[in-house]
Structure formats: C-alpha cells, structure tokens
Design a protein around this motif. Structure first.
Motif, mmCIF file in Angstrom:
data_model
loop_
_atom_site.group_PDB
_atom_site.id
_atom_site.type_symbol
_atom_site.label_atom_id
_atom_site.label_comp_id
_atom_site.label_asym_id
_atom_site.label_seq_id
_atom_site.Cartn_x
_atom_site.Cartn_y
_atom_site.Cartn_z
ATOM 1 N N HIS A 96 0.616 -1.262 -0.306
ATOM 2 C CA HIS A 96 -0.027 0.353 0.058
ATOM 3 C C HIS A 96 0.501 1.654 0.275
ATOM 4 O O HIS A 96 -0.028 2.637 -0.501
ATOM 5 C CB HIS A 96 -1.030 0.514 1.233
ATOM 6 N N ILE A 97 1.949 1.573 0.831
ATOM 7 C CA ILE A 97 2.891 2.586 0.927
ATOM 8 C C ILE A 97 3.605 2.399 -0.459
ATOM 9 O O ILE A 97 3.782 3.250 -1.154
ATOM 10 C CB ILE A 97 3.767 2.544 1.925
ATOM 11 N N ALA A 98 3.871 1.535 -1.080
ATOM 12 C CA ALA A 98 4.724 1.481 -2.236
ATOM 13 C C ALA A 98 3.965 2.192 -3.187
ATOM 14 O O ALA A 98 3.829 2.623 -4.200
ATOM 15 C CB ALA A 98 4.914 0.421 -3.095
ATOM 16 N N LYS A 99 2.726 2.034 -3.444
ATOM 17 C CA LYS A 99 1.601 2.270 -4.596
ATOM 18 C C LYS A 99 1.379 3.551 -4.005
ATOM 19 O O LYS A 99 1.558 4.175 -5.427
ATOM 20 C CB LYS A 99 -0.222 1.558 -4.089
ATOM 21 N N ALA A 100 0.947 3.898 -3.271
ATOM 22 C CA ALA A 100 0.990 5.531 -2.774
ATOM 23 C C ALA A 100 2.404 6.920 -3.036
ATOM 24 O O ALA A 100 2.156 7.952 -3.460
ATOM 25 C CB ALA A 100 0.499 5.786 -1.458
ATOM 26 N N ALA A 101 3.996 5.312 -3.110
ATOM 27 C CA ALA A 101 4.809 6.709 -2.945
ATOM 28 C C ALA A 101 4.785 6.280 -5.237
ATOM 29 O O ALA A 101 6.126 6.508 -5.406
ATOM 30 C CB ALA A 101 5.703 5.863 -2.930
ATOM 31 N N GLY A 102 4.085 5.007 -5.557
ATOM 32 C CA GLY A 102 5.391 5.158 -7.083
ATOM 33 C C GLY A 102 6.011 4.646 -6.971
ATOM 34 O O GLY A 102 6.770 5.218 -8.785
ATOM 35 N N ALA A 103 6.299 3.751 -5.526
ATOM 36 C CA ALA A 103 7.564 3.012 -6.365
ATOM 37 C C ALA A 103 7.713 1.957 -5.826
ATOM 38 O O ALA A 103 7.128 1.465 -5.187
ATOM 39 C CB ALA A 103 8.912 3.945 -5.471
ATOM 40 N N ARG A 104 8.814 0.796 -5.946
ATOM 41 C CA ARG A 104 8.529 -0.500 -5.558
ATOM 42 C C ARG A 104 8.967 -0.334 -3.965
ATOM 43 O O ARG A 104 9.843 0.257 -4.317
ATOM 44 C CB ARG A 104 9.880 -1.759 -6.812
ATOM 45 N N SER A 105 8.828 -1.413 -3.859
ATOM 46 C CA SER A 105 9.084 -1.449 -2.120
ATOM 47 C C SER A 105 10.052 -2.653 -2.287
ATOM 48 O O SER A 105 9.310 -3.728 -2.619
ATOM 49 C CB SER A 105 7.966 -1.086 -1.086
ATOM 50 N N LEU A 106 11.631 -2.978 -1.486
ATOM 51 C CA LEU A 106 12.280 -3.985 -0.933
ATOM 52 C C LEU A 106 11.442 -4.186 0.363
ATOM 53 O O LEU A 106 12.299 -3.318 1.412
ATOM 54 C CB LEU A 106 13.511 -3.962 -1.654
ATOM 55 N N VAL A 107 10.647 -4.816 1.202
ATOM 56 C CA VAL A 107 10.946 -5.682 2.215
ATOM 57 C C VAL A 107 12.371 -6.750 2.982
ATOM 58 O O VAL A 107 11.611 -7.599 2.629
ATOM 59 C CB VAL A 107 9.232 -6.307 2.129
ATOM 60 N N VAL A 108 12.438 -6.377 3.540
ATOM 61 C CA VAL A 108 13.552 -6.699 4.248
ATOM 62 C C VAL A 108 13.018 -8.196 4.622
ATOM 63 O O VAL A 108 13.243 -7.376 6.589
ATOM 64 C CB VAL A 108 14.615 -6.086 4.840
ATOM 65 N N ASP A 109 13.690 -9.043 4.834
ATOM 66 C CA ASP A 109 13.700 -10.032 5.996
ATOM 67 C C ASP A 109 14.907 -10.465 6.633
ATOM 68 O O ASP A 109 15.762 -10.779 6.923
ATOM 69 C CB ASP A 109 12.820 -10.900 5.695
ATOM 70 N N PHE A 110 15.102 -9.483 7.791
ATOM 71 C CA PHE A 110 16.606 -9.117 8.297
ATOM 72 C C PHE A 110 15.854 -10.374 9.620
ATOM 73 O O PHE A 110 15.228 -10.907 10.165
ATOM 74 C CB PHE A 110 16.566 -7.562 9.346
ATOM 75 N N ARG A 111 17.100 -10.851 10.364
ATOM 76 C CA ARG A 111 17.623 -11.657 10.944
ATOM 77 C C ARG A 111 16.979 -11.086 12.387
ATOM 78 O O ARG A 111 17.303 -9.291 13.049
ATOM 79 C CB ARG A 111 19.008 -12.207 11.218
ATOM 80 N N ARG A 112 16.660 -11.982 13.202
ATOM 81 C CA ARG A 112 15.492 -12.102 14.644
ATOM 82 C C ARG A 112 16.931 -12.271 15.747
ATOM 83 O O ARG A 112 17.367 -12.912 15.234
ATOM 84 C CB ARG A 112 14.670 -12.708 14.403
ATOM 85 N N ALA A 113 15.999 -10.754 16.414
ATOM 86 C CA ALA A 113 16.403 -11.960 18.254
ATOM 87 C C ALA A 113 15.719 -12.510 18.135
ATOM 88 O O ALA A 113 14.305 -13.019 18.830
ATOM 89 C CB ALA A 113 17.008 -10.593 19.001
ATOM 90 N N PRO A 114 15.575 -13.787 19.263
ATOM 91 C CA PRO A 114 17.343 -14.162 20.182
ATOM 92 C C PRO A 114 18.571 -14.215 19.820
ATOM 93 O O PRO A 114 19.372 -14.313 20.460
ATOM 94 C CB PRO A 114 16.860 -14.384 22.233
ATOM 95 N N GLU A 115 17.688 -14.808 18.657
ATOM 96 C CA GLU A 115 19.241 -15.564 18.237
ATOM 97 C C GLU A 115 20.202 -14.866 17.148
ATOM 98 O O GLU A 115 21.694 -15.151 17.793
ATOM 99 C CB GLU A 115 18.684 -16.421 16.920
ATOM 100 N N HIS A 116 19.823 -13.576 16.743
ATOM 101 C CA HIS A 116 20.542 -12.669 16.370
ATOM 102 C C HIS A 116 19.909 -11.526 16.819
ATOM 103 O O HIS A 116 19.181 -10.496 16.125
ATOM 104 C CB HIS A 116 20.156 -13.004 14.755
ATOM 105 N N PRO A 117 20.715 -11.400 17.827
ATOM 106 C CA PRO A 117 21.061 -9.547 18.649
ATOM 107 C C PRO A 117 21.290 -8.362 17.678
ATOM 108 O O PRO A 117 21.825 -8.628 16.916
ATOM 109 C CB PRO A 117 21.427 -10.128 19.815
#
Length: 303
Positions: A96-117
């Motif tokens: 929805h935000i990408a559409k409002a901005a008229g730009a593609r969006s790269l949604v990042v699946d960053f590592r998660r804590a507590p395994e990766h603090p």
C-alpha cells in the motif's frame, strides 16, 4: 471527532492477536506464527505484485505496483521488536505504501533476536541497501521506510551511512518508532490500556532479546535515537498513533529532527494504534496517513 468504526475494529483485532501470542508457555516459534497473522488486518493492494529475492544473502520481497517509477525504490523494515514478524507480515502494508509512493518496495526479512541480537538487524538493513545500489538505484532515489523496530531501523541506517561518510537514502518515513530504549517515557504507562499491541512487559522482553551486550547502556545514542546526533539526515517524516505506548518516542524524535534542522514533518494519529499501517485498506485514517507518506516520498525522492 473520534476514531472511525473501522479503527475500533482494527484495535480489537490487534487485541485478539496479542491475547493469543501472550498465552503463557508458548514456544517462540508459535508466538512468531501468531504475530505474523497480523497481516490479515491489511487488504491486498490492487495492482501490486510480489517477487522474493536474495539481497546479497538477506531474504527480501519486492512489492511492485503497476506503473511504478523504475528508477525509485523503497527499502522497508517490518515491525516485531526485532524478535517477531517478517517480510510476509508486512507484505500488504508495504505494498500500500509503495503504491502511494509510485515506487517498488523491497521488504527486508532481517535476522531476528534472540538468535541474532543487535546489530544483526542493522547489518542486514545495510546489506540490503548496498544490494539496491548494486541494482543501479541512486541513493537519492531510495526511500527508507518502516514501522516499530522497523521505523527505528529506517533512521538508524542513514545515521550509520552518515557516520561512514556515505550517501544516504533520499527520504525517510519512520512509523511508530522505538527511539528511547530506557522505556521511561510517560506514554508507556499512560497508554497501557489504549495500546492493543504493546505493553511495558512486551517492550522489556524485546529489549532483552535485542540488546544482549554485557553492561549495555540503554541511553547509548547508537540504540536510543532520542540521544543521537541527527545532523545531515535526509527529509524525514514521523507518523505515530496517540494511543501508543511509544507515542512519546515518536513525538520526541520529531522534536529532535527540528532541533537538528532536518527537513521534517510529524503526524500524530488521534486514537491511533502502534503499527497502525497494518490496517491498510480497511481503516480510513490509516489510508489517509499512507497517502501522506506516499506524497512525502514522491516529493523528496530524487530531489
């Protein structure tokens, strides 16, 4: 004028998911599955397609609106206190935000804590940013966006780049950011009954998982943005809900941006929930805020 009926329904949806995820004795994997279900609050944005990619080893997901400007991209960071949520939970809201901005969006699946603090999440944000550069995007044509811990990362990334003497993204949209890791702001307790997603105990749980360095100082400007030198940040807009435990965090960041003469706007949503963008497509106040975010990005990217 009070919040819309749809906003009240959205708050109750958040409350039901939070009640399920806070059941005593649940395994972390189960909690993560439950929190990922928050995506159900968003509608599918029309005319947006998706494609999973490997951004230099960081999993990510393109949200691609029809007719998007091929030269501009958003780098989006999800919510979940560094512990939960994923690119899948944020896919529709980011679309929805990408559409409002008229730009593609790269949604990042960053590592998660507590395994990766900390700083694994920021490291992954930087890696994904460099991947965008390698794909031919100019820094000034990249928008840094996110909500909750993602709204924090959306600001932390440009600050890290500035410290390294490098070009930053051209604009920032920081939604419901967590900017004071001391968890001492008055809104944390004042909004205890209003915020259907976060509580002091949840914040303390996230903080312990994320910041595992012995003797960590929660006032450190590297982790508490309210103490950071914001000189040189690109144009930044902050959106937060007035019903959030972190409402004061958003307001404080807005004042700090003014103090450091950063081109900025601050948009408090009356009766707004933490991470309210998850109501995209269903809640009129949310859709209005997303249009404001899109306009901010259209105005400042490439400037």
């Amino acid at each position: 004028m009070g919040a819309s009926p749809e906003a009240h329904e959205f708050a109750e949806f958040f409350a039901s998911v939070s009640a399920r995820s806070s059941t005593p004795g649940l395994d972390l994997a189960v909690i993560r599955d439950i929190i990922d279900s928050n995506h159900k609050a968003s509608t599918e944005p029309e005319g947006v397609t998706y494609a999973e990619v490997d951004a230099n080893g960081v999993p990510a997901l393109w949200a691609i609106p029809e007719g998007a400007d091929p030269d501009k991209a958003l780098l989006h960071f999800h919510f979940g206190g560094s512990v939960a949520a994923s690119m899948h939970s944020d896919r529709k809201a980011a679309g929805h935000i990408a559409k409002a901005a008229g730009a593609r969006s790269l949604v990042v699946d960053f590592r998660r804590a507590p395994e990766h603090p900390h700083p694994a999440q920021l490291d992954d944000a930087e890696t994904a940013y460099r991947w965008l550069l390698s794909q031919g995007y100019e820094p000034r044509n990249i928008g840094s966006t996110g909500h909750s811990i993602g709204g924090t990362l959306a600001v932390m990334l440009p600050l890290r780049l500035l410290a390294q003497g490098e070009a930053t993204p051209g604009a920032i949209v920081s939604i419901s950011p967590w900017t004071d890791l001391t968890i001492q702001n008055a809104s944390v307790d004042a909004n205890e009954d209003n915020d259907k997603l976060l509580s002091r105990s949840t914040l303390e749980f996230f903080r312990a998982a994320w910041l595992q360095e012995p003797g960590v100082d929660f006032t450190d400007p590297q982790i508490s943005l309210v103490n950071a030198d914001l000189t040189g940040l690109p144009p930044t807009t902050v959106h937060y809900g007035e019903y959030e435990t972190l409402a004061d965090d958003g307001a404080q960041l807005g004042r700090r941006l003014t103090d450091f003469k950063v081109t900025s706007e601050v948009h408090p949503m009356p009766e707004g929930q933490h991470s309210f963008i998850m109501g995209a497509g269903r809640v009129p106040e949310v859709d209005q805020a997303i249009q404001q975010m899109g306009q901010w990005l259209r105005t400042h990217l490439g400037a």
